[in-house]
Design a protein around this motif. Structure first.
Motif, PDB file in Angstrom:
ATOM      1  N   ASP A  83      40.882  -6.792   9.438  1.00  0.00           N
ATOM      2  CA  ASP A  83      42.310  -6.638   9.733  1.00  0.00           C
ATOM      3  C   ASP A  83      43.253  -7.584   9.021  1.00  0.00           C
ATOM      4  N   ARG A 103      47.147  -6.903   8.397  1.00  0.00           N
ATOM      5  CA  ARG A 103      48.121  -7.799   9.042  1.00  0.00           C
ATOM      6  C   ARG A 103      49.165  -8.271   8.039  1.00  0.00           C
ATOM      7  N   ASP A 138      51.477  -0.880  14.473  1.00  0.00           N
ATOM      8  CA  ASP A 138      50.137  -1.247  14.033  1.00  0.00           C
ATOM      9  C   ASP A 138      49.108  -0.703  15.021  1.00  0.00           C
TER      10      ASP A 138
END
Lengths: 295, 209
Positions: free
Chosen positions: B101, B105, B120
């Motif tokens: 991730d 991010r 998200d």
């Protein structure tokens, strides 16, 4: 063989590690997103077979199937409590097929978390996590520990703290670098020079790089490590190039022949330990074995 | 009141100063939209440029994102009056089977730092979940991330599913991650590919026009 034998061996000649475990597990049916360490309990014959194959290909040392075995990483699969068992059995499988004169090195990878305030990891939680793994592989009787695919100096230092505290095992450190306009750095901003200094000071037997790069870049990385210190024991473990999807299958672009062709340039940097990372196979290991034996 | 100091504090990742100067700018009569548009967004572009040049790394990006979040906590409710022209809505996620991730991010923070609203969905997002989210949120853009080559089939399935509901391709799909290349993106029908979070934001701005 033992830790003392390992230290003696690494002094006298370059050592050849194995090739990829993950790629081999996937060839035997491990699916993307599945936990590789579970195979230590559920598919032990396959795990042993992979190690056996690499020893037969000429590896001086194989790595245990424990790379993602930290309790923190296992927690993502709901298996945090199985950490000691899976790490210990992973080490025992490799030890069970270790021929005379060869070595088993425990593979320990990062937790996958970032340190506070960027993420949930703290020095205490990192050390607790690495502790379970280190104790498990120590109890199994491995010859050394390889901390690999790290990108954060603070995190690898936590693992080192634990190793120094609970064992006398030799340890090797390997980071993953990206090439940028400003040279090679890990994604967390660690340069090769900084890693070489910090990790040899911390007591690593060898310092180097694995993953993220094929042979050409890895040779540049090893060259830069060598420029930092004439005496440094360097570890270099490239991928078989970068993966591509061809007709639904993952194909790595660097063949064993490519590895053979690049090997002299890698050996010119006088590495202490070489091997293959993602995408490499027994054939890649044989290519490196031949290069080492003819050097 | 010049926003130069605010910009510098954001570039430096100094959340405390960013918050203080945001307060001050608002108290001085500047609108939330102007503080965002003229203060924060140009500063985040500089942060992204430094990342592309290899001067900033993941920690610097995340620290600046955290500083921006400090400002956004003060600005958010003042922006609901429509004074700020959101660049669009983006649904973001890592493809099914992939737990990585950090890249996603960084893309999310650069998109917010470019004026987008980001939803998200997290990691290992099933194709159906992407498609449902696009429908439910009325998103203009979808960003799909992958680190593992083995999860690329799921990426193709995700694109197929979204297109099924949107044959005219009004929703733009961009993809990225270590194994992704421009030829691959073209082959599977993505609208765009970006090699890093900063250029992903620039790409999103182009696609959103």
């Amino acid at each position: 063989m033992s830790a003392a034998d390992f230290l003696a061996a690494i002094e006298e000649r370059p050592l050849l590690l194995d090739g990829s475990t993950g790629t081999q597990l996937m060839a035997r049916g491990l699916r993307s997103g599945e936990c590789a360490e579970v195979w230590n309990r559920e598919r032990p014959e396959d795990v042993q077979d992979i190690a056996r194959t690499y020893f037969a290909a000429g590896s001086d040392a194989v790595l245990t199937n424990t790379f993602g075995g930290s309790p923190i990483a296992l927690a993502a699969h709901g298996r945090r409590g199985e950490a000691y068992e899976l790490n210990r059995s992973g080490a025992e499988h490799a030890l069970a097929v270790r021929p005379e004169g060869r070595f088993v090195i425990a593979s320990i990878g990062p937790t996958g978390q970032l340190f506070d305030p960027l993420g949930p990891l703290t020095p205490d939680s990192a050390r607790a996590s690495f502790s379970t793994q280190v104790i498990a592989v120590r109890d199994a009787g491995v010859d050394a520990i390889l901390l690999e695919t790290f990108t954060d100096l603070k995190e690898i230092q936590c693992a080192i703290d634990v190793i120094l505290e609970v064992t006398d095992l030799p340890f090797l450190c390997s980071l993953t670098y990206d090439k940028s306009p400003r040279g090679y750095h890990t994604m967390m901003g660690v340069s090769i020079a900084r890693a070489a200094e910090a990790l040899s000071l911390a007591g690593a037997v060898a310092v180097g790089s694995n993953c993220g790069n094929g042979m050409a870049n890895m040779i540049e990385i090893a060259t830069e490590y060598r420029a930092c210190s004439p005496e440094l024991k360097i570890l270099a473990k490239p991928n078989a190039g970068l993966p591509e999807l061809r007709d639904g299958a993952t194909v790595y672009t660097e063949s064993p022949e490519d590895f053979a062709a690049h090997a002299p340039a890698l050996l010119a940097t006088r590495p202490a330990v070489i091997g293959g990372c993602c995408g490499t196979t027994a054939a890649h290991v044989r290519a490196l074995r031949t290069a080492l034996d003819n050097a | 009141m010049s926003l130069a100091n605010l910009q510098q504090a954001l570039i430096d990742g100094d959340r405390e100063t960013v918050v203080t100067l945001t307060h001050a700018a608002l108290a001085d009569g500047q609108s939330a939209a102007d503080v965002l548009e003229d203060g924060l967004l140009p500063a985040m572009r500089e942060v992204g440029d430094r990342f592309e040049r290899g001067e900033y790394f993941v920690p610097e990006m995340l620290i600046s994102a955290d500083a921006m979040e400090g400002a956004m906590e003060l600005l958010r409710e003042r922006l609901t009056d429509g004074s700020f022209a959101s660049r669009g809505k983006v649904v973001l996620g890592t493809v099914e089977g992939d737990l990585h991730d950090i890249g996603k991010r960084l893309v999310g923070m650069m998109l917010e730092g470019s004026g987008f609203d980001v939803i998200d969905l997290g990691v290992s997002v099933a194709p159906q979940k992407f498609a449902d989210a696009v429908e439910q949120t009325g998103a203009d853009l979808v960003g799909v991330s992958a680190l593992l080559t083995t999860t690329l089939p799921a990426m193709e399935e995700t694109i197929e599913l979204i297109r099924k509901n949107d044959p005219k391709r009004t929703v733009k799909i961009m993809i990225g991650g270590a194994p992704i290349t421009q030829p691959y993106a073209d082959r599977i029908g993505a609208d765009g590919y970006a090699p890093d979070a900063s250029s992903a934001a620039a790409l999103a701005l182009r696609l959103a026009k």
